[in-house]
Design an enzyme around this catalytic site. Structure first.
Site, mmCIF file in Angstrom:
data_model
loop_
_atom_site.group_PDB
_atom_site.id
_atom_site.type_symbol
_atom_site.label_atom_id
_atom_site.label_comp_id
_atom_site.label_asym_id
_atom_site.label_seq_id
_atom_site.Cartn_x
_atom_site.Cartn_y
_atom_site.Cartn_z
ATOM 1 N N GLU A 1 0.809 -1.232 0.000
ATOM 2 C CA GLU A 1 0.000 0.000 0.000
ATOM 3 C C GLU A 1 0.838 1.275 0.000
ATOM 4 O O GLU A 1 0.641 2.169 0.842
ATOM 5 C CB GLU A 1 -0.947 -0.028 1.206
ATOM 6 N N GLU B 1 -6.192 -10.783 -0.681
ATOM 7 C CA GLU B 1 -6.937 -10.512 0.564
ATOM 8 C C GLU B 1 -8.441 -10.476 0.274
ATOM 9 O O GLU B 1 -9.156 -9.593 0.735
ATOM 10 C CB GLU B 1 -6.470 -9.175 1.171
HETATM 11 O O1 G3I Z 1 -1.665 -6.516 18.757
HETATM 12 C C1 G3I Z 1 -2.482 -5.566 19.389
HETATM 13 C C2 G3I Z 1 -2.746 -6.036 20.823
HETATM 14 O O2 G3I Z 1 -1.498 -6.004 21.526
HETATM 15 C C3 G3I Z 1 -3.745 -5.094 21.476
HETATM 16 O O3 G3I Z 1 -4.070 -5.611 22.760
HETATM 17 C C4 G3I Z 1 -5.053 -5.099 20.595
HETATM 18 C C5 G3I Z 1 -6.067 -4.166 21.227
HETATM 19 O O4 G3I Z 1 -6.423 -3.169 20.395
HETATM 20 O O5 G3I Z 1 -4.722 -4.613 19.283
HETATM 21 C C6 G3I Z 1 -3.827 -5.507 18.635
HETATM 22 O O6 G3I Z 1 -3.537 -4.968 17.408
HETATM 23 C C7 G3I Z 1 -4.601 -5.146 16.458
HETATM 24 C C8 G3I Z 1 -4.030 -5.994 15.292
HETATM 25 O O7 G3I Z 1 -4.997 -6.056 14.214
HETATM 26 C C9 G3I Z 1 -3.715 -7.392 15.736
HETATM 27 O O8 G3I Z 1 -4.862 -8.050 16.122
HETATM 28 C C10 G3I Z 1 -4.938 -3.759 15.926
HETATM 29 O O9 G3I Z 1 -5.616 -3.050 16.978
HETATM 30 C C11 G3I Z 1 -5.889 -3.884 14.728
HETATM 31 O O10 G3I Z 1 -6.085 -2.602 14.121
HETATM 32 C C12 G3I Z 1 -5.241 -4.785 13.666
HETATM 33 O O11 G3I Z 1 -6.169 -4.895 12.627
HETATM 34 C C13 G3I Z 1 -5.566 -5.435 11.443
HETATM 35 C C14 G3I Z 1 -5.475 -4.348 10.364
HETATM 36 O O12 G3I Z 1 -4.931 -4.932 9.161
HETATM 37 C C15 G3I Z 1 -4.579 -3.207 10.790
HETATM 38 O O13 G3I Z 1 -4.515 -2.306 9.776
HETATM 39 C C16 G3I Z 1 -6.499 -6.536 10.928
HETATM 40 O O14 G3I Z 1 -6.530 -7.618 11.870
HETATM 41 C C17 G3I Z 1 -6.009 -7.064 9.577
HETATM 42 O O15 G3I Z 1 -6.985 -7.930 9.021
HETATM 43 C C18 G3I Z 1 -5.801 -5.888 8.620
HETATM 44 O O16 G3I Z 1 -5.248 -6.394 7.413
HETATM 45 C C19 G3I Z 1 -4.945 -5.445 6.381
HETATM 46 C C20 G3I Z 1 -3.769 -5.981 5.594
HETATM 47 O O17 G3I Z 1 -2.676 -6.209 6.437
HETATM 48 C C21 G3I Z 1 -3.398 -5.038 4.488
HETATM 49 N N1 G3I Z 1 -4.547 -4.723 3.650
HETATM 50 C C22 G3I Z 1 -5.762 -4.310 4.317
HETATM 51 C C23 G3I Z 1 -6.122 -5.300 5.412
HETATM 52 C C24 G3I Z 1 -7.397 -4.844 6.118
HETATM 53 O O18 G3I Z 1 -7.170 -3.619 6.780
#
Ligand code: G3I
Length: 375
Positions: A161, A267
């Site tokens: 991205e 994805e």
């Molecule tokens: O790891 C922390 C944890 O320590 C904390 O306790 C918890 C509480 O908020 O958050 C955890 O981090 C989360 C992370 O996922 C791991 O679970 C983040 O808040 C959360 O925002 C993150 O979301 C991910 C997102 O990318 C972040 O941008 C989604 O699971 C994941 O599906 C998504 O994937 C992205 C691809 O990598 C790139 N393309 C778009 C796609 C969807 O956004």
């Protein structure tokens, strides 16, 4: 073998033939249920993004589904910079090691996601303003992460991205401090660390958008002109029931293939819920949390929408099959509906149904319609 022994055996055989009652032939094994990986074998690999519960076996049902249906996996979060290398010189290897081991245990094509991304980036990187220091931090991270899994991870989303919708370079600490050259640096560093066998990809969303697609082809050609290797491009595929059109997606698949790139749908998911930006006059910052209009199916998906989803997936996979000379992989962004990031984005606390398996890991109508393409 001594003559004596041969006879002894003969005698034994004779003896046995007489005394052992004939055992009925074992019942023919039930023909193996076709799966996504078997149905599309010879066309493209099929896979899913996994979270820790799936690849640590904590969520056994989902882990079994993954092992049964898929032949490629992508880590949803554990190999992102902020997760695996949150501080300089500090690495969280436990989860990524388990992810790679799960892939090897199940003979999967193992994808690494992602080495360089402006999001989920460790704070220490965002503070670096000196080009040489940032290039050094980039090399240190790629050497550590891609180096650790050299020969085990089969393909890396090296850069994720990096473009705006109009195809120009997205603003990030990397583009601000290093300019566009960070792209070539990243791919050269990844090739050195991951080795010649590992495939290297540029990955992005809305790649059906012509301006963005042309921007991707422009930067990939520049990386190649500067001696970097880019084997393929990832079209993420976060779609809805109504868009983008099959024709628009097809134009991008053709364009990337014409640019000499392997094409992957990396994805894939299809949201069935309305999005704020679909609403005329809606202020995107408006808080829609808890709005029944924006979360219309908390108790289950009506048959009409289930069917619309099935038709959408059928159309998408028919397109992927049509271009399976160029498409090498189709990965769904999650294992089942309950796992999907689309339950929490762009509005938290919604009930979405964007994948092929329901919250009990049951096969949805969409799964059946996709499989029927190969019957
Ligand atoms: O790891 C922390 C944890 O320590 C904390 O306790 C918890 C509480 O908020 O958050 C955890 O981090 C989360 C992370 O996922 C791991 O679970 C983040 O808040 C959360 O925002 C993150 O979301 C991910 C997102 O990318 C972040 O941008 C989604 O699971 C994941 O599906 C998504 O994937 C992205 C691809 O990598 C790139 N393309 C778009 C796609 C969807 O956004």
């Amino acid at each position: 073998m001594q003559l004596r022994q041969f006879f002894a055996l003969g005698a034994l055989a004779v003896g046995l033939t007489y005394c052992a009652p004939s055992t009925p032939p074992a019942p023919a094994a039930a023909p193996e249920e076709p799966t996504l990986k078997s149905a599309f074998a010879g066309h493209f690999t099929v896979g899913a993004a996994l979270g820790a519960p799936q690849f640590t076996g904590q969520d056994t049902a989902a882990a079994q589904l993954v092992a049964r249906e898929y032949n490629t996996i992508t880590p949803e979060n554990v190999l992102k910079w902020g997760e695996v290398n949150p501080e300089r010189g500090v690495y969280n290897w436990e989860a990524p090691d388990a992810y790679v081991q799960f892939g090897e245990d199940h003979n999967m094509f193992i994808v690494g996601h992602t080495l360089v991304w402006h999001s989920q980036l460790a704070e220490y990187v965002k503070e670096i303003k000196d080009p040489e220091l940032l290039r050094a931090a980039l090399k240190e991270h790629i050497d550590a992460v891609a180096g650790r899994y050299q020969g085990r991870i089969d393909g890396w989303d090296v850069v994720n991205e990096a473009l705006n919708e109009d195809g120009t370079l997205r603003k990030s600490v990397f583009s601000d401090v290093l300019g566009e050259d960070f792209l070539t640096d990243a791919f050269k560093m990844a090739e050195e660390a991951a080795g010649p066998e590992t495939e290297l990809y540029y990955n992005d969303y809305n790649m059906w958008n012509a301006d963005k697609r042309n921007g991707a082809i422009r930067i990939i050609n520049k990386i190649r002109e500067n001696g970097g290797r880019v084997d393929g491009v990832g079209m993420q595929g976060h779609y809805s029931l109504s868009g983008p059109s099959i024709d628009t997606i097809e134009q991008s698949i053709r364009a990337f293939a014409d640019a000499g790139l392997k094409v992957m749908i990396t994805e894939l998911d299809v949201t069935v819920l309305p999005n704020p930006w679909d609403l005329v006059g809606a202020e995107v910052s408006q808080n829609f949390e808890g709005s029944p209009f924006m979360n219309p199916y908390p108790e289950g998906l009506p048959d009409s929408v289930q069917t619309a989803l099935a038709v959408r997936y059928e159309d998408l996979f028919r397109l992927f099959l049509k271009h399976s000379d160029d498409i090498t992989r189709v990965t769904l962004w999650g294992v089942n509906d309950g796992h999907s990031w689309l339950n929490g984005w762009p509005i938290r606390g919604r009930t979405n149904y964007p994948l092929l398996f329901d919250r009990q890991n049951g096969k949805k109508l969409a799964y059946e319609r996709v499989m029927a393409l190969k019957k």
